[in-house]
Design a protein around this motif. Structure first.
Motif, PDB file in Angstrom:
ATOM      1  N   LEU A  21       1.173  -1.198  -0.310  1.00  0.00           N
ATOM      2  CA  LEU A  21       0.102  -0.335  -0.029  1.00  0.00           C
ATOM      3  C   LEU A  21       0.350   1.548  -0.354  1.00  0.00           C
ATOM      4  N   VAL A  22       1.925   1.080   1.014  1.00  0.00           N
ATOM      5  CA  VAL A  22       2.920   2.289   1.001  1.00  0.00           C
ATOM      6  C   VAL A  22       3.654   2.514  -0.468  1.00  0.00           C
ATOM      7  N   GLY A  23       3.455   1.281  -1.033  1.00  0.00           N
ATOM      8  CA  GLY A  23       5.095   1.344  -2.417  1.00  0.00           C
ATOM      9  C   GLY A  23       6.068   0.742  -1.403  1.00  0.00           C
ATOM     10  N   ALA A  24       6.590   0.335  -0.674  1.00  0.00           N
ATOM     11  CA  ALA A  24       7.898  -0.397  -0.247  1.00  0.00           C
ATOM     12  C   ALA A  24       8.390  -1.469  -0.815  1.00  0.00           C
ATOM     13  N   LEU A  25       7.161  -2.877  -0.924  1.00  0.00           N
ATOM     14  CA  LEU A  25       7.571  -3.705  -0.883  1.00  0.00           C
ATOM     15  C   LEU A  25       6.489  -4.415  -2.285  1.00  0.00           C
ATOM     16  N   GLU A  26       6.615  -5.231  -2.812  1.00  0.00           N
ATOM     17  CA  GLU A  26       5.701  -5.663  -4.187  1.00  0.00           C
ATOM     18  C   GLU A  26       4.808  -6.608  -3.634  1.00  0.00           C
ATOM     19  N   PHE A  27       3.538  -6.844  -3.551  1.00  0.00           N
ATOM     20  CA  PHE A  27       3.074  -7.630  -3.354  1.00  0.00           C
ATOM     21  C   PHE A  27       2.491  -8.912  -3.610  1.00  0.00           C
ATOM     22  N   GLY A  28       3.373 -10.449  -3.602  1.00  0.00           N
ATOM     23  CA  GLY A  28       3.323 -11.473  -4.835  1.00  0.00           C
ATOM     24  C   GLY A  28       3.436 -12.884  -3.190  1.00  0.00           C
ATOM     25  N   VAL A  29       3.319 -13.348  -3.891  1.00  0.00           N
ATOM     26  CA  VAL A  29       3.488 -15.338  -3.311  1.00  0.00           C
ATOM     27  C   VAL A  29       4.888 -15.869  -2.714  1.00  0.00           C
ATOM     28  N   VAL A  30       5.586 -15.191  -3.077  1.00  0.00           N
ATOM     29  CA  VAL A  30       7.249 -15.597  -3.050  1.00  0.00           C
ATOM     30  C   VAL A  30       7.840 -14.653  -2.120  1.00  0.00           C
ATOM     31  N   THR A  31       7.270 -12.829  -2.397  1.00  0.00           N
ATOM     32  CA  THR A  31       7.481 -11.495  -1.435  1.00  0.00           C
ATOM     33  C   THR A  31       6.795 -12.401   0.049  1.00  0.00           C
ATOM     34  N   VAL A  32       5.571 -12.543   0.227  1.00  0.00           N
ATOM     35  CA  VAL A  32       5.497 -13.433   1.114  1.00  0.00           C
ATOM     36  C   VAL A  32       5.670 -14.251   1.882  1.00  0.00           C
ATOM     37  N   ALA A  33       6.108 -15.927   1.457  1.00  0.00           N
ATOM     38  CA  ALA A  33       6.885 -16.851   1.689  1.00  0.00           C
ATOM     39  C   ALA A  33       8.296 -16.218   1.712  1.00  0.00           C
ATOM     40  N   VAL A  34       8.812 -15.552   1.832  1.00  0.00           N
ATOM     41  CA  VAL A  34      10.220 -14.914   2.238  1.00  0.00           C
ATOM     42  C   VAL A  34      10.435 -14.369   3.628  1.00  0.00           C
ATOM     43  N   VAL A  35       8.664 -13.814   3.787  1.00  0.00           N
ATOM     44  CA  VAL A  35       9.183 -12.781   5.142  1.00  0.00           C
ATOM     45  C   VAL A  35       8.007 -13.376   5.475  1.00  0.00           C
ATOM     46  N   ALA A  36       7.352 -14.920   5.757  1.00  0.00           N
ATOM     47  CA  ALA A  36       6.785 -15.818   6.898  1.00  0.00           C
ATOM     48  C   ALA A  36       7.699 -16.804   6.873  1.00  0.00           C
ATOM     49  N   VAL A  37       8.567 -17.105   5.731  1.00  0.00           N
ATOM     50  CA  VAL A  37       9.816 -18.132   6.903  1.00  0.00           C
ATOM     51  C   VAL A  37      10.873 -16.792   7.588  1.00  0.00           C
ATOM     52  N   ALA A  38      11.280 -16.080   7.150  1.00  0.00           N
ATOM     53  CA  ALA A  38      12.251 -15.043   8.284  1.00  0.00           C
ATOM     54  C   ALA A  38      11.477 -14.523   9.717  1.00  0.00           C
ATOM     55  N   VAL A  39      10.280 -14.385   9.600  1.00  0.00           N
ATOM     56  CA  VAL A  39       9.066 -14.255  11.062  1.00  0.00           C
ATOM     57  C   VAL A  39       9.469 -16.379  11.197  1.00  0.00           C
ATOM     58  N   PHE A  40       8.846 -16.858  10.938  1.00  0.00           N
ATOM     59  CA  PHE A  40       9.088 -18.177  11.608  1.00  0.00           C
ATOM     60  C   PHE A  40      10.695 -18.536  12.373  1.00  0.00           C
ATOM     61  N   VAL A  41      11.370 -18.541  11.235  1.00  0.00           N
ATOM     62  CA  VAL A  41      12.191 -18.346  12.395  1.00  0.00           C
ATOM     63  C   VAL A  41      13.061 -17.734  13.363  1.00  0.00           C
ATOM     64  N   LEU A  42      12.425 -16.258  13.015  1.00  0.00           N
ATOM     65  CA  LEU A  42      13.153 -15.964  14.146  1.00  0.00           C
ATOM     66  C   LEU A  42      11.639 -15.847  15.445  1.00  0.00           C
ATOM     67  N   THR A  43      11.065 -16.172  15.194  1.00  0.00           N
ATOM     68  CA  THR A  43      10.075 -16.709  16.244  1.00  0.00           C
ATOM     69  C   THR A  43      10.318 -17.900  17.314  1.00  0.00           C
ATOM     70  N   HIS A  44      10.660 -18.971  16.659  1.00  0.00           N
ATOM     71  CA  HIS A  44      11.347 -20.390  16.914  1.00  0.00           C
ATOM     72  C   HIS A  44      12.855 -20.048  17.394  1.00  0.00           C
ATOM     73  N   VAL A  45      13.381 -18.932  17.031  1.00  0.00           N
ATOM     74  CA  VAL A  45      14.971 -18.908  17.981  1.00  0.00           C
ATOM     75  C   VAL A  45      14.436 -18.628  18.994  1.00  0.00           C
ATOM     76  N   ILE A  46      13.451 -16.770  18.951  1.00  0.00           N
ATOM     77  CA  ILE A  46      13.207 -16.818  20.087  1.00  0.00           C
ATOM     78  C   ILE A  46      12.524 -17.141  21.391  1.00  0.00           C
ATOM     79  N   THR A  47      11.660 -18.374  20.917  1.00  0.00           N
ATOM     80  CA  THR A  47      11.277 -18.987  21.611  1.00  0.00           C
ATOM     81  C   THR A  47      11.568 -20.353  21.935  1.00  0.00           C
ATOM     82  N   ARG A  48      12.857 -20.771  22.041  1.00  0.00           N
ATOM     83  CA  ARG A  48      13.779 -21.718  22.420  1.00  0.00           C
ATOM     84  C   ARG A  48      13.680 -21.907  23.326  1.00  0.00           C
ATOM     85  N   PRO A  49      13.553 -22.607  24.858  1.00  0.00           N
ATOM     86  CA  PRO A  49      14.304 -23.233  25.931  1.00  0.00           C
ATOM     87  C   PRO A  49      15.356 -22.802  26.433  1.00  0.00           C
TER      88      PRO A  49
END
Length: 74
Positions: free
Chosen positions: A46-74
């Motif tokens: 919406l603000v023109g920073a990224l283009e909405f697409g399946v690949v972009t969403v997948a890359v951001v999702a993997v990054a968020v997944f890895v980040l939250t997995h690493v942060i929440t490890r005991p």
């Protein structure tokens, strides 16, 4: 009073002693990471920073997944 009402700490003790199934945590992390990534990329589009697409969403999702997995490890 019934037997279940006699021990108010029973549920709390049961939940604290349960380790749960780690597959549920991974699945929940994947689903929520994907939803968050889709909303983030949509807003960035919406603000023109990224283009909405399946690949972009997948890359951001993997990054968020890895980040939250690493942060929440005991």
């Amino acid at each position: 009073m019934t037997d279940a009402d006699a021990e108010p700490d029973g549920l709390k003790e049961g939940l604290e002693s349960s380790e749960g199934d780690p597959r549920v945590l991974v699945l929940l992390n994947a689903v929520l990471s994907t939803l968050f990534a889709a909303m983030f990329v949509w807003g960035a589009d919406l603000v023109g920073a990224l283009e909405f697409g399946v690949v972009t969403v997948a890359v951001v999702a993997v990054a968020v997944f890895v980040l939250t997995h690493v942060i929440t490890r005991p």
